[in-house]
Design a protein around this motif. Structure first.
Motif, PDB file in Angstrom:
ATOM      1  N   ALA A  82      32.645  14.578  34.800  1.00  0.00           N
ATOM      2  CA  ALA A  82      31.212  14.255  34.752  1.00  0.00           C
ATOM      3  C   ALA A  82      30.570  14.861  33.506  1.00  0.00           C
ATOM      4  CB  ALA A  82      30.516  14.761  36.014  1.00  0.00           C
ATOM      5  N   GLY A  83      30.945  16.093  33.178  1.00  0.00           N
ATOM      6  CA  GLY A  83      30.439  16.718  31.963  1.00  0.00           C
ATOM      7  C   GLY A  83      30.855  15.951  30.724  1.00  0.00           C
ATOM      8  N   ASN A  84      32.092  15.489  30.692  1.00  0.00           N
ATOM      9  CA  ASN A  84      32.578  14.694  29.553  1.00  0.00           C
ATOM     10  C   ASN A  84      31.817  13.375  29.427  1.00  0.00           C
ATOM     11  OD1 ASN A  84      34.444  16.662  28.913  1.00  0.00           O
ATOM     12  ND2 ASN A  84      36.124  15.658  29.999  1.00  0.00           N
ATOM     13  N   VAL A  85      31.534  12.731  30.562  1.00  0.00           N
ATOM     14  CA  VAL A  85      30.764  11.487  30.536  1.00  0.00           C
ATOM     15  C   VAL A  85      29.380  11.747  29.956  1.00  0.00           C
ATOM     16  CG1 VAL A  85      29.616   9.766  32.013  1.00  0.00           C
ATOM     17  CG2 VAL A  85      32.014  10.350  32.416  1.00  0.00           C
ATOM     18  N   LEU A  86      28.736  12.835  30.373  1.00  0.00           N
ATOM     19  CA  LEU A  86      27.402  13.143  29.871  1.00  0.00           C
ATOM     20  C   LEU A  86      27.421  13.511  28.383  1.00  0.00           C
ATOM     21  CD1 LEU A  86      25.908  15.122  32.872  1.00  0.00           C
ATOM     22  CD2 LEU A  86      25.256  12.853  32.069  1.00  0.00           C
ATOM     23  N   ARG A  87      28.484  14.163  27.933  1.00  0.00           N
ATOM     24  CA  ARG A  87      28.597  14.501  26.505  1.00  0.00           C
ATOM     25  C   ARG A  87      28.767  13.250  25.658  1.00  0.00           C
ATOM     26  NH1 ARG A  87      30.624  19.162  28.213  1.00  0.00           N
ATOM     27  NH2 ARG A  87      32.727  18.444  28.619  1.00  0.00           N
ATOM     28  N   SER A  88      29.519  12.290  26.163  1.00  0.00           N
ATOM     29  CA  SER A  88      29.798  11.095  25.374  1.00  0.00           C
ATOM     30  C   SER A  88      28.686  10.049  25.466  1.00  0.00           C
ATOM     31  CB  SER A  88      31.125  10.466  25.812  1.00  0.00           C
ATOM     32  OG  SER A  88      31.034   9.988  27.136  1.00  0.00           O
ATOM     33  N   ALA A  89      27.894  10.095  26.517  1.00  0.00           N
ATOM     34  CA  ALA A  89      26.816   9.124  26.699  1.00  0.00           C
ATOM     35  C   ALA A  89      25.600   9.838  27.274  1.00  0.00           C
ATOM     36  CB  ALA A  89      27.267   8.017  27.650  1.00  0.00           C
ATOM     37  N   PRO A  90      24.793  10.494  26.419  1.00  0.00           N
ATOM     38  CA  PRO A  90      23.624  11.221  26.931  1.00  0.00           C
ATOM     39  C   PRO A  90      22.710  10.287  27.730  1.00  0.00           C
ATOM     40  CG  PRO A  90      23.865  11.505  24.539  1.00  0.00           C
ATOM     41  CD  PRO A  90      24.875  10.499  24.977  1.00  0.00           C
ATOM     42  N   LEU A  91      22.586  10.576  29.004  1.00  0.00           N
ATOM     43  CA  LEU A  91      21.854   9.672  29.893  1.00  0.00           C
ATOM     44  C   LEU A  91      20.545  10.261  30.414  1.00  0.00           C
ATOM     45  CD1 LEU A  91      24.932   8.421  31.928  1.00  0.00           C
ATOM     46  CD2 LEU A  91      23.730   7.205  30.119  1.00  0.00           C
ATOM     47  N   GLY A  92      20.270  11.515  30.125  1.00  0.00           N
ATOM     48  CA  GLY A  92      19.030  12.113  30.600  1.00  0.00           C
ATOM     49  C   GLY A  92      19.018  12.421  32.075  1.00  0.00           C
ATOM     50  N   VAL A  93      20.179  12.615  32.685  1.00  0.00           N
ATOM     51  CA  VAL A  93      20.255  13.008  34.084  1.00  0.00           C
ATOM     52  C   VAL A  93      20.839  14.411  34.164  1.00  0.00           C
ATOM     53  CG1 VAL A  93      20.455  10.667  34.984  1.00  0.00           C
ATOM     54  CG2 VAL A  93      22.520  11.921  34.417  1.00  0.00           C
ATOM     55  N   LEU A 110      25.170  20.137  36.414  1.00  0.00           N
ATOM     56  CA  LEU A 110      25.470  19.658  35.064  1.00  0.00           C
ATOM     57  C   LEU A 110      24.155  19.485  34.323  1.00  0.00           C
ATOM     58  CD1 LEU A 110      27.628  18.151  37.177  1.00  0.00           C
ATOM     59  CD2 LEU A 110      28.511  17.413  34.994  1.00  0.00           C
ATOM     60  N   ASP A 111      24.164  19.800  33.035  1.00  0.00           N
ATOM     61  CA  ASP A 111      22.960  19.561  32.250  1.00  0.00           C
ATOM     62  C   ASP A 111      23.121  18.265  31.464  1.00  0.00           C
ATOM     63  OD1 ASP A 111      24.301  20.087  29.780  1.00  0.00           O
ATOM     64  OD2 ASP A 111      23.852  22.219  29.956  1.00  0.00           O
ATOM     65  N   GLY A 112      22.054  17.817  30.862  1.00  0.00           N
ATOM     66  CA  GLY A 112      22.053  16.534  30.165  1.00  0.00           C
ATOM     67  C   GLY A 112      23.035  16.457  29.010  1.00  0.00           C
ATOM     68  N   GLY A 113      23.445  17.615  28.476  1.00  0.00           N
ATOM     69  CA  GLY A 113      24.396  17.635  27.372  1.00  0.00           C
ATOM     70  C   GLY A 113      25.835  17.759  27.811  1.00  0.00           C
ATOM     71  N   GLY A 114      26.083  17.799  29.104  1.00  0.00           N
ATOM     72  CA  GLY A 114      27.443  17.858  29.614  1.00  0.00           C
ATOM     73  C   GLY A 114      27.917  19.241  30.022  1.00  0.00           C
ATOM     74  N   GLY A 115      27.039  20.235  29.972  1.00  0.00           N
ATOM     75  CA  GLY A 115      27.420  21.578  30.428  1.00  0.00           C
ATOM     76  C   GLY A 115      27.650  21.584  31.930  1.00  0.00           C
TER      77      GLY A 115
END
Length: 192
Positions: A82-93, A110-115
């Motif tokens: 999930a973190g990798n998905v957020l890092r590759s496609a910043p979605l604002g969630v 998880l934060d918006g940057g994939g942390g």
């Protein structure tokens, strides 16, 4: 993949029923929990379309992982994915992901940057500070499922009382090897 159902229990973070964006309430009746892999739910504050898109991406990536490796994805691996998905496609969630596998119960924020952060409990959304006030005071690592559901519901209710973007009832669900038990209630006092 193993055909037998998991023997562990899963807990789903409770959510308020109100959806909001940009400081205004969008709806009073929309639930915001999604089953990201059909075994591990995630809850994601943020615009509902973006949240659904994130869930679809995560579900597809999890299926690919499991099909390629012929094994179930652990909760920790799903959080990393999930973190990798957020890092590759910043979605604002900013999702919360929880589950129980062979390693035991786990919850991740998880934060918006994939942390990805692991903790004993988590809160998210516009009422986060109010919810954490209840969680920090009432959480006990030795509480049973019923007590955990009650504390989580009280945290959402606390946020709902003071935050205009939270509330209008809540959904608390418990996931077991038999399936999902979701309960929609108007007040935390109704949660058992």
């Amino acid at each position: 993949m193993s055909a037998s159902p998991p023997t562990t229990r899963w807990c789903w973070p409770p959510t308020g029923a109100r959806a909001s964006a940009g400081g205004s309430s969008r709806t009073r009746t929309r639930g915001r929990s999604n089953d990201s892999t059909r075994r591990r739910p995630q809850r994601s504050p943020g615009p509902s379309v973006t949240s659904r898109h994130f869930t679809r991406l995560l579900r597809a990536e999890a299926r690919l992982y499991e099909n390629r490796r012929d094994q179930r994805l652990t909760t920790n691996a799903l959080a990393t994915l999930a973190g990798n998905v957020l890092r590759s496609a910043p979605l604002g969630v900013t999702p919360i992901l929880g589950g129980v596998d062979d390693s035991g119960p786990q919850v991740y924020t998880l934060d918006g940057g994939g942390g990805v952060l692991s903790d004993d409990y988590a809160a998210g959304g516009s009422g986060i500070q109010l919810a954490y006030g209840v969680l920090e005071r009432a959480y006990d690592a030795d509480m049973d499922r019923s007590e955990g559901r009650t504390v989580a519901a009280r945290a959402v209710e606390s946020a709902s009382e003071r935050d205009t973007a939270s509330g209008n009832g809540l959904t608390v669900a418990t996931i077991t090897s038999e399936g999902v038990e979701a309960t929609d209630v108007e007040a935390a006092s109704e949660v058992a």
